[in-house]
Design a protein around this motif. Structure first.
Motif, PDB file in Angstrom:
ATOM      1  N   ARG A 316       0.832  -1.209   0.000  1.00 41.61           N
ATOM      2  CA  ARG A 316       0.000   0.000   0.000  1.00 41.61           C
ATOM      3  C   ARG A 316       0.863   1.255   0.000  1.00 41.61           C
ATOM      4  O   ARG A 316       0.614   2.215  -0.749  1.00 41.61           O
ATOM      5  N   THR A 317       1.880   1.251   0.834  1.00 43.46           N
ATOM      6  CA  THR A 317       2.761   2.419   0.924  1.00 43.46           C
ATOM      7  C   THR A 317       3.488   2.652  -0.393  1.00 43.46           C
ATOM      8  O   THR A 317       3.579   3.801  -0.881  1.00 43.46           O
ATOM      9  N   ARG A 320       1.012   3.905  -3.137  1.00 42.99           N
ATOM     10  CA  ARG A 320       0.540   5.279  -2.883  1.00 42.99           C
ATOM     11  C   ARG A 320       1.610   6.314  -3.249  1.00 42.99           C
ATOM     12  O   ARG A 320       1.290   7.435  -3.650  1.00 42.99           O
ATOM     13  N   LYS A 321       2.893   5.921  -3.097  1.00 45.58           N
ATOM     14  CA  LYS A 321       3.958   6.852  -3.489  1.00 45.58           C
ATOM     15  C   LYS A 321       3.955   7.077  -4.994  1.00 45.58           C
ATOM     16  O   LYS A 321       4.142   8.207  -5.467  1.00 45.58           O
ATOM     17  N   ASN A 323       1.331   6.301  -7.100  1.00 46.73           N
ATOM     18  CA  ASN A 323      -0.012   6.702  -7.554  1.00 46.73           C
ATOM     19  C   ASN A 323      -0.801   7.220  -6.357  1.00 46.73           C
ATOM     20  O   ASN A 323      -1.505   6.451  -5.684  1.00 46.73           O
ATOM     21  N   PRO A 324      -0.700   8.509  -6.066  1.00 46.83           N
ATOM     22  CA  PRO A 324      -1.393   9.065  -4.884  1.00 46.83           C
ATOM     23  C   PRO A 324      -2.909   8.928  -4.941  1.00 46.83           C
ATOM     24  O   PRO A 324      -3.574   8.960  -3.894  1.00 46.83           O
ATOM     25  N   ASP A 325      -3.463   8.738  -6.164  1.00 49.03           N
ATOM     26  CA  ASP A 325      -4.924   8.647  -6.274  1.00 49.03           C
ATOM     27  C   ASP A 325      -5.440   7.247  -5.965  1.00 49.03           C
ATOM     28  O   ASP A 325      -6.655   7.026  -5.930  1.00 49.03           O
ATOM     29  N   TYR A 326      -4.561   6.292  -5.751  1.00 44.93           N
ATOM     30  CA  TYR A 326      -4.985   4.932  -5.410  1.00 44.93           C
ATOM     31  C   TYR A 326      -5.487   4.899  -3.976  1.00 44.93           C
ATOM     32  O   TYR A 326      -4.839   5.425  -3.053  1.00 44.93           O
ATOM     33  N   GLN A 327      -6.668   4.277  -3.814  1.00 49.02           N
ATOM     34  CA  GLN A 327      -7.249   4.099  -2.484  1.00 49.02           C
ATOM     35  C   GLN A 327      -7.254   2.593  -2.160  1.00 49.02           C
ATOM     36  O   GLN A 327      -7.967   1.828  -2.799  1.00 49.02           O
ATOM     37  N   THR A 368     -10.103   2.438  -6.419  1.00 47.32           N
ATOM     38  CA  THR A 368     -10.244   1.964  -5.048  1.00 47.32           C
ATOM     39  C   THR A 368     -10.333   0.440  -5.041  1.00 47.32           C
ATOM     40  O   THR A 368     -11.077  -0.146  -5.835  1.00 47.32           O
TER      41      THR A 368
END
Length: 451
Positions: A316-317, A320-321, A323-327, A368
């Motif tokens: 997850r970390t 997110r780095k 692709n910041p839009d990934y939930q 998401t």
């Protein structure tokens, strides 16, 4: 020595030994019966002579000798001798009677009767009481007819055994040839099988005996080899195509940038596009190397105790780095009292979970993906849910094949290697992976790993 020769020699040896034992048993049983029968005849002769001598005094010894010689039931070379208590001869039917040692006479007195053979003579001695005195009555003769029958029996058994041994050698050779004929046919068929002729198969017959079972197993092995060759050809073909596409794009973009006088902003965009292609190429190459290494030998990888929850948070970390839009929503079963741990290869589990989470976020309209971990005593169940386009039911069984992508992935970057690599990793860990896709529930990948 060939198997055929060994089988023939073994068959010949076993048959010969059994035949020898059979013939020996018949001969010695016949000899034993002859001796018993002749013992009875000698005993009758001895008792008859004793009865006449001791109870019929009106018959003189000379007359008794004459009767013995001319009796139609007289035995060959028959002699009757009677000894008194002092081992003196009181009656003798012939002049060439055997001389007995005192040790034998003592044995007769001790055992009351005795049967033995001496110099081709069958001899029988018995102790008889008369007027409170003990006498030894000895009867001896040559069993001419019985011994002749035994010699004839020995000749018949020997000649018959020799013929049967020769017949067994021939039949054993033919039997071995007949039994090994299917193997010879298998060898001829196997010699015809080549890499270009993997469609050939052995005749499986009625699938009843061991050789036909061997043919079935061999055909199954050829089926696996043929599938492996087909998979390899397909893999090489698709891999070449997938690798050629980004390389061609990169080459074209670099050539265009060298010929054009673009400004700094356009050049930067060009470099960014090349970087994206290189990253995709790097990801494809890594996936192909991982897939190839697993298929080459899945026994070399070390297994350790891996905390799946920690790996998911790490994934997850990292995502997110980039692709910041990934939930990425992670939930753990509240009733779980055990740690979400499995025994496996951490690097491969990371790759499998990364592919499932990244695909879930990538194919979801809002990027998401919901990851739920459920812990049981025997297994760890992880579900990956997204609201992306529905995968057609006819394509669900194909999305785990290398370079196969669903129709819902046409507008999304990818190469069709990630899910096939994931399934292979799950199989390596003796787990299961499945997918369900529908309009109302979205797409759910379920991963089951044994604890």
């Amino acid at each position: 020595m060939t198997i055929r020769t060994r089988m023939s020699v073994l068959f010949f040896g076993i048959y010969s030994v059994l035949l020898l034992i059979f013939s020996a048993v018949i001969y010695f049983e016949s000899e034993n019966y002859r001796q018993k029968e002749y013992k009875i005849r000698l005993r009758q002769e001895a008792l008859t002579a004793a009865t006449i001598i001791f109870n019929k005094n009106e018959i003189s010894p000379d007359l008794l000798k004459l009767l013995d010689k001319n009796n139609v039931t007289a035995l060959n070379q028959e002699e009757i001798i009677i000894y008194d208590l002092d081992n003196k001869v009181i009656y003798e039917s012939g002049s060439d009677s055997p001389n007995l040692k005192h040790e034998i006479l003592n044995q007769i007195r001790e055992k009351k009767e005795l049967f033995w053979e001496e110099n081709n003579l069958e001899m029988y001695g018995i102790v008889i009481k008369n007027d409170k005195k003990e006498y030894i009555v000895l009867a001896s003769s040559v069993d001419k007819y019985g011994l002749e029958k035994q010699r004839n029996l020995a000749l018949i058994l020997g000649f018959s055994s020799l013929i049967l041994v020769c017949v067994s050698a021939i039949t054993g050779w033919l039997f071995a040839r007949r039994m090994l004929l299917p193997i010879q046919q298998m060898i001829k068929k196997i010699d015809k099988i080549r890499a270009s002729r993997l469609n050939l198969r052995l005749d499986e017959g009625n699938k009843s005996d061991e050789l036909e079972q061997l043919s079935i197993r061999f055909n199954q092995m050829i089926d696996r080899l043929e599938n492996a060759f087909q998979t390899q050809r397909s893999f090489v073909s698709h891999a070449s195509h997938e690798l050629r596409t980004p390389l061609t794009a990169i080459t074209g973009q670099i050539q265009v940038s060298l010929l054009a006088n673009d400004n700094h902003t356009d050049l930067k965009l060009m470099i960014q596009s090349v970087l994206d292609d290189v990253q995709q190429l790097n990801k494809l190459t890594n996936n192909l190397l991982d897939l190839t290494s697993i298929d080459a030998d899945d026994t070399k990888f070390k297994h350790t105790l891996v905390n799946v929850l920690e790996i998911i948070w790490q994934i997850r970390t990292e995502l997110r780095k980039k692709n910041p839009d990934y939930q990425i929503l992670i939930s753990l079963d509240d009733s779980a009292e055990l740690m979400p741990e499995v025994k496996g290869n951490e690097s491969f589990l990371y790759t499998a979970l990364l592919n499932l989470i990244e695909n879930g976020a990538k194919f979801s309209p809002n990027h998401t993906v919901e990851v739920k971990i459920m812990i049981e005593n025997q297994a760890l169940t992880i579900t990956f849910h997204n609201e992306g386009s529905v995968i057609p039911a006819t394509e669900i069984s194909q999305i785990f094949e290398p370079f196969k992508r669903g129709s819902n992935a046409r507008n999304t970057k990818g190469h069709g290697v990630g899910l096939s690599l994931t399934r292979r990793i799950v199989q390596l860990h003796e787990g299961q992976i499945s997918v369900v896709s529908s309009e109302d529930k979205g797409t759910v990948f379920t991963l089951l790993l044994p604890k």
